[in-house]
Scaffold this active site. Sequence first.
Site, short mmCIF file in Angstrom:
data_model
loop_
_atom_site.label_atom_id
_atom_site.label_comp_id
_atom_site.label_asym_id
_atom_site.label_seq_id
_atom_site.Cartn_x
_atom_site.Cartn_y
_atom_site.Cartn_z
N LYS A 10 0.83 -1.20 0.00
CA LYS A 10 0.00 0.00 0.00
C LYS A 10 0.88 1.26 0.00
O LYS A 10 1.77 1.41 0.84
CB LYS A 10 -0.92 0.00 1.22
CG LYS A 10 -2.05 -1.02 1.12
CD LYS A 10 -2.96 -0.72 -0.08
CE LYS A 10 -4.14 -1.67 -0.15
NZ LYS A 10 -5.00 -1.37 -1.31
N GLU B 108 32.11 -2.41 24.81
CA GLU B 108 31.20 -2.59 23.67
C GLU B 108 31.06 -1.31 22.83
O GLU B 108 30.74 -1.37 21.64
CB GLU B 108 29.81 -3.04 24.15
CG GLU B 108 29.00 -2.01 24.91
CD GLU B 108 29.25 -2.00 26.41
OE1 GLU B 108 28.39 -1.50 27.15
OE2 GLU B 108 30.32 -2.48 26.83
N CYS C 21 31.10 -3.04 33.89
CA CYS C 21 30.66 -1.94 34.76
C CYS C 21 29.98 -2.51 36.01
O CYS C 21 30.64 -3.04 36.89
CB CYS C 21 29.75 -0.99 33.98
SG CYS C 21 29.49 0.61 34.78
N HIS D 9 33.17 0.36 29.43
CA HIS D 9 32.22 -0.23 28.49
C HIS D 9 32.92 -0.53 27.17
O HIS D 9 32.87 0.28 26.24
CB HIS D 9 31.03 0.71 28.27
CG HIS D 9 30.10 0.79 29.43
ND1 HIS D 9 29.01 -0.05 29.56
CD2 HIS D 9 30.10 1.59 30.52
CE1 HIS D 9 28.38 0.25 30.69
NE2 HIS D 9 29.02 1.24 31.29
#
EC number: 6.3.4.2
Length: 542
Positions: free
Chosen positions: A186, A516, A380, A514
């Site tokens: 749509k 990451e 942490c 941290h």
Amino acid sequence: MTRYVFITGGVVSSLGKGLASAALAALLQARGYRVRLRKLDPYLNVDPGTMSPTQHGEVFVTDDGAETDLDLGHYERFTGLPASRADNVTTGRIYLDIITKERRGDYLGATIQVIPHVTNAIKAFVLDGNDDYDFVLVEIGGTVGDIEGLPFFEAIRQIGQERPRGSVCYLHLTLLPYIPSAGELKTKPTQHSVKELRSIGIQPDILLCRCDRPIPVDERRKLGLFCNVRESAVIEARDVDTIYAVPLSYREAGLDREILAHFQMKPEGEPKLERWQNILERVRNPEGEVTIAIVGKYTGLKDAYKSLTEALTHGGIANNVRVNLEWIEAEVFEREDPAPFLEGLHGILVPGGFGQRGAEGKIRAARYARERNIPYFGICFGMQMAVIEAARSLAGITDANSTEFGETREPVVGLLTEWMRGNELERRAAESDLGGTMRLGAYKATLAEGTKIAQMYGDTEISERHRHRYEVNMAYRECLEAKGLRFSGTSPDGLLPETVEHEGHPWFIGVQFHPELKSRPFEPHPLFKGFIAAAIEQSRLV
């Protein structure tokens, strides 16, 4: 001349504007262009630092200590370029700066209004410091039609009027829903979204259409006609099985070519996408798999751990394995035995967090990993809980706890504005050596030679990003090290503990920072690479 691409979104939120921006930047980089990415967030918070992770997702911290939107993590991971506080601004920050100037009298008695003062401040942010870039990609948060977004849309409209002709492109990300009963995609929601955008003076140049199947030629032609864009500028953004397929998918759909055509730039050869092809091959065709338990506090919204899950994927890429995740709410372990949940898994990761909820569950997860010799990675808060577990179980300090949870006779973990002399808490002022209550941004650390963590880094001097108020109390170092928990890394001055590891354990590491936040698909972080390698070894034992 610097060229600007403004990325807006319509129909629904969470369409993936951040990923679209990052993928487009990666494609332009692959063609040799210098690219910068910026994010405009219309919410009234000054930054996302105090926002609930279960509502907003993770807070991405930059090297210079800015607490920013998680989309900046996508920008860094896809381009390898470090973001900074100059790459993200909110309505709250804009208003705070304007009101501060008004109180100071900088406006000389003028009436402060949304136009021109707020819009001028937004334009100044967008245009500042871009001379060294070929392209600046600016993502506008939220959805077209949101009240709080209107000043930002007006500002980028004005930029389009004021910049040299042919130096601005408006890219609109939209949704083409498939209706099974009708058997078709749509286009009407997209038409209405573009109508809303045009009503505030912005004509999109390119439509990037999210869909789960190919867009038929007739529908593509209809979108071009009713949205007033070239048919070639209706770009298919098909759903893919991994985010690392997005740049190649957009390349196949012709997004980068359409961008260059809009700016009347002739493509010089093909983009160099070999490294993306290599990453995709490793993601789709791994040689094995491991399963990691994430024992967290915000598992209801996976975006709360976005950088973490991507870093684990990077660790899998480095070891050519698929990383499966088992999400476990830490509070469950406060009521139930962890063993049935963790048996047979290949690693346990306890991520960061704030507050007492779930803390005892994380402590029990750390104990299970230590006693069963399962690879453990504490980040942490996860490091702090591992230290408390060691203090209680190994050093016999049964009352060991964190001052974050209230008064305690054995403050193994305390505020950065507190320092320990024996068991006495000495209050520290904000201007003293330890700074304020939040340690934010990149800090250097020194690792002890011969430790497992130093071997993984291949160095003893590192720099990592922090976001925490509490720190392990160095007064307990001697008694903990006597029981085998080595403080393997400290701040360069030796005052603050940065990493710990259990001697004699196959892989048990806690870090106060941290890691990451600095992992990239092309440069997996050494700790995640090492953690997944340890999980592979564990998988051979179970």
